[in-house]
Design an enzyme around this catalytic site. Structure first.
Site, PDB file in Angstrom:
ATOM      1  N   LYS A  39       8.634   1.389   0.221  1.00 33.47           N
ATOM      2  CA  LYS A  39       7.422   2.025   0.893  1.00 33.47           C
ATOM      3  C   LYS A  39       7.556   1.906   2.374  1.00 33.47           C
ATOM      4  CE  LYS A  39       4.681  -2.240   0.211  1.00 33.47           C
ATOM      5  NZ  LYS A  39       3.632  -2.969  -1.004  1.00 33.47           N
ATOM      6  N   ARG A 135      -8.134  -5.382  -6.182  1.00 31.55           N
ATOM      7  CA  ARG A 135      -7.761  -4.444  -5.136  1.00 31.55           C
ATOM      8  C   ARG A 135      -7.384  -3.267  -6.358  1.00 31.55           C
ATOM      9  NH1 ARG A 135      -2.532  -5.105  -1.510  1.00 31.55           N
ATOM     10  NH2 ARG A 135      -1.360  -4.535  -3.705  1.00 31.55           N
ATOM     11  N   TYR A 257      -0.976  -4.366  33.924  1.00 31.71           N
ATOM     12  CA  TYR A 257      -2.309  -4.095  33.736  1.00 31.71           C
ATOM     13  C   TYR A 257      -3.225  -5.318  33.636  1.00 31.71           C
ATOM     14  CZ  TYR A 257      -0.904   0.638  32.563  1.00 31.71           C
ATOM     15  OH  TYR A 257      -0.406   1.888  32.672  1.00 31.71           O
ATOM     16  N   MET A 305       2.591   0.274  27.415  1.00 36.41           N
ATOM     17  CA  MET A 305       2.850   1.534  26.421  1.00 36.41           C
ATOM     18  C   MET A 305       4.366   1.273  26.459  1.00 36.41           C
ATOM     19  SD  MET A 305       2.141   5.609  25.986  1.00 36.41           S
ATOM     20  CE  MET A 305       0.596   5.406  25.424  1.00 36.41           C
TER      21      MET A 305
HETATM   22  C1  PLP Z   1       4.338  -3.989  -1.275  1.00 35.01           C
HETATM   23  C2  PLP Z   1       4.501  -4.582  -2.682  1.00 35.01           C
HETATM   24  C3  PLP Z   1       5.683  -5.252  -3.316  1.00 35.01           C
HETATM   25  C4  PLP Z   1       6.596  -5.739  -2.410  1.00 35.01           C
HETATM   26  O1  PLP Z   1       6.103  -6.904  -1.982  1.00 35.01           O
HETATM   27  P1  PLP Z   1       6.931  -7.881  -0.930  1.00 35.01           P
HETATM   28  O2  PLP Z   1       5.946  -9.019  -0.651  1.00 35.01           O
HETATM   29  O3  PLP Z   1       7.298  -7.118   0.090  1.00 35.01           O
HETATM   30  O4  PLP Z   1       8.072  -8.309  -1.573  1.00 35.01           O
HETATM   31  C5  PLP Z   1       5.544  -5.222  -4.484  1.00 35.01           C
HETATM   32  N1  PLP Z   1       4.689  -4.956  -5.425  1.00 35.01           N
HETATM   33  C6  PLP Z   1       3.419  -4.310  -4.793  1.00 35.01           C
HETATM   34  C7  PLP Z   1       2.519  -3.685  -5.933  1.00 35.01           C
HETATM   35  C8  PLP Z   1       3.220  -4.198  -3.672  1.00 35.01           C
HETATM   36  O5  PLP Z   1       2.364  -3.417  -3.067  1.00 35.01           O
END
Ligand code: PLP
Length: 363
Positions: A39, A135, A257, A305
């Site tokens: 992801k 969740r 800044y 930036m």
């Molecule tokens: C992001 C995610 C993972 C991977 O998690 P890591 O801690 O990066 O290994 C695995 N399962 C789900 C459901 C996730 O959202």
């Protein structure tokens, strides 16, 4: 080899290290399949390169969060690499046709998603069970409904039941064992279906947490499973930026800044072509470092930036054009994240903003 001058920040990705981390995680979770999580553009590493390397390393299932990520991954892998691609968002309304067209496997998160996916006809899916994260995922009541009315799943090919640990980065947290126990209970109505509970942290909690498939993300990309570097995992990403200028600042002046830093004695400064638009978090002001000429140099004043300023007092060798390492072998991603008050995940995900990527190793 590369004579091209280094003019802008660059994320250097070591693909051999990525493959080595995959192998290390496969050894750690011996007996379970390893399904990399790709992801957020493979945690900023780059989806295409990561997928190619991990397929070659032996991965045949992958996870993404979004539908569009799944489509991009399917296109990258092509017909020659028919991986199973799980989409964690599942099947929101309107996603059905695209999931099907790209041969994606939704991780169904609710009874409504199950009904929606089933309405499309027979197809593969996974079920996400909520074991205490509160969740996404089917709660105990929904699982009980499925157990009482198996026809709700009729026609679906259940490829995986999975859940996610809330505290796997804290090995002695009591919620780990509690979630594992709930997972066993919630899986009971799905005998014979492969089970998955562990992400990176869970892999290092031991065999009891591995089940049939593990889903590492951060540890593939060099982040330690417990929020600090792990000796068995190699750094994958280095973030480098060039010095644009070297300057002197007399005592009494301020830097950047908001006059955020007051110079109390004459300082030598390196002005670095890297700022928050490149992914250096503004929250690292006052705590961040860059590695230059053999030492960590602290960052002074606010992050702009496009620029940040390092204290290189005592270093006469620094010149415009030198490279500063902001993440890498001398500044592990977990430590750089800590300095910015965040975690390696966020740091990597944000390094994608404006830089070029450069890959080393076998793609
Ligand atoms: C992001 C995610 C993972 C991977 O998690 P890591 O801690 O990066 O290994 C695995 N399962 C789900 C459901 C996730 O959202």
């Amino acid at each position: 080899m590369n004579a091209e001058p280094f003019l802008e920040p660059r994320l250097c990705v070591d693909l051999d290290a990525l493959a080595a981390n995959y192998a290390a995680l496969a050894r750690e979770a011996a007996g379970a399949a390893v399904a990399p999580v790709l992801k957020a553009d493979a945690y900023g590493i780059g989806l295409a390169a990561a997928a190619a390397v991990l397929w070659r390393a032996g991965a045949r299932s992958f996870f993404v969060a979004r539908l569009s990520e799944g489509e991009a991954l399917r296109a990258q892998l092509g017909a020659e690499r028919p991986a199973e691609i799980f989409v964690l968002d599942g099947c929101p309304e309107g996603a059905e046709a695209r999931l099907r067209a790209a041969a994606l496997t939704p991780v169904l998160n609710s009874l409504a998603q199950i009904a929606r996916w089933r309405a499309q006809g027979p197809g593969p899916c996974a079920l996400h069970l909520d074991t205490g994260m509160n969740r996404l995922g089917l709660r105990a009541e929904a699982v009980a409904r499925l157990a009482a009315a198996p026809e709700l799943l009729e026609g679906l090919e259940l490829r995986l039941v999975m859940s996610h640990l809330a505290c796997s980065d804290t090995p002695d947290h009591p919620l780990n064992a509690r979630q594992r126990q709930r997972f066993l209970e919630l899986c009971a109505p799905f005998p014979g279906v492969p089970r998955s509970l562990a992400a990176s942290g869970g892999i290092f909690l031991g065999r009891d947490y591995h089940f049939d498939l593990v889903r590492p993300g951060i540890s593939l990309y060099g982040g330690g499973p417990f929020g600090r570097p792990h000796p068995g995992l190699a750094p994958v990403a280095s973030f480098l930026a060039p010095v644009l200028d070297v300057a002197e600042a007399p005592a009494g002046e301020t830097i950047g800044y908001g006059a955020g830093f007051t110079v109390d004695r004459p300082l030598r400064l390196a002005i670095v072509a890297c700022g928050y638009a490149d992914g250096v978090l503004r929250s690292s002001a006052g705590h961040g470092y860059g590695w230059l000429h053999g030492a960590l140099r602290r960052s002074l004043g606010r992050i702009s930036m496009d620029l940040l300023v390092l204290d290189i007092t005592g270093c006469d060798a620094a010149r415009a054009g030198d490279l500063v390492e902001l993440v890498g072998a001398h500044l592990p991603v977990d430590e750089a994240a800590l300095q910015a008050g965040t975690i390696a995940y966020e740091l990597l995900a944000r390094l994608g903003a404006r830089h070029a990527r450069q890959y080393r190793g076998r793609a």
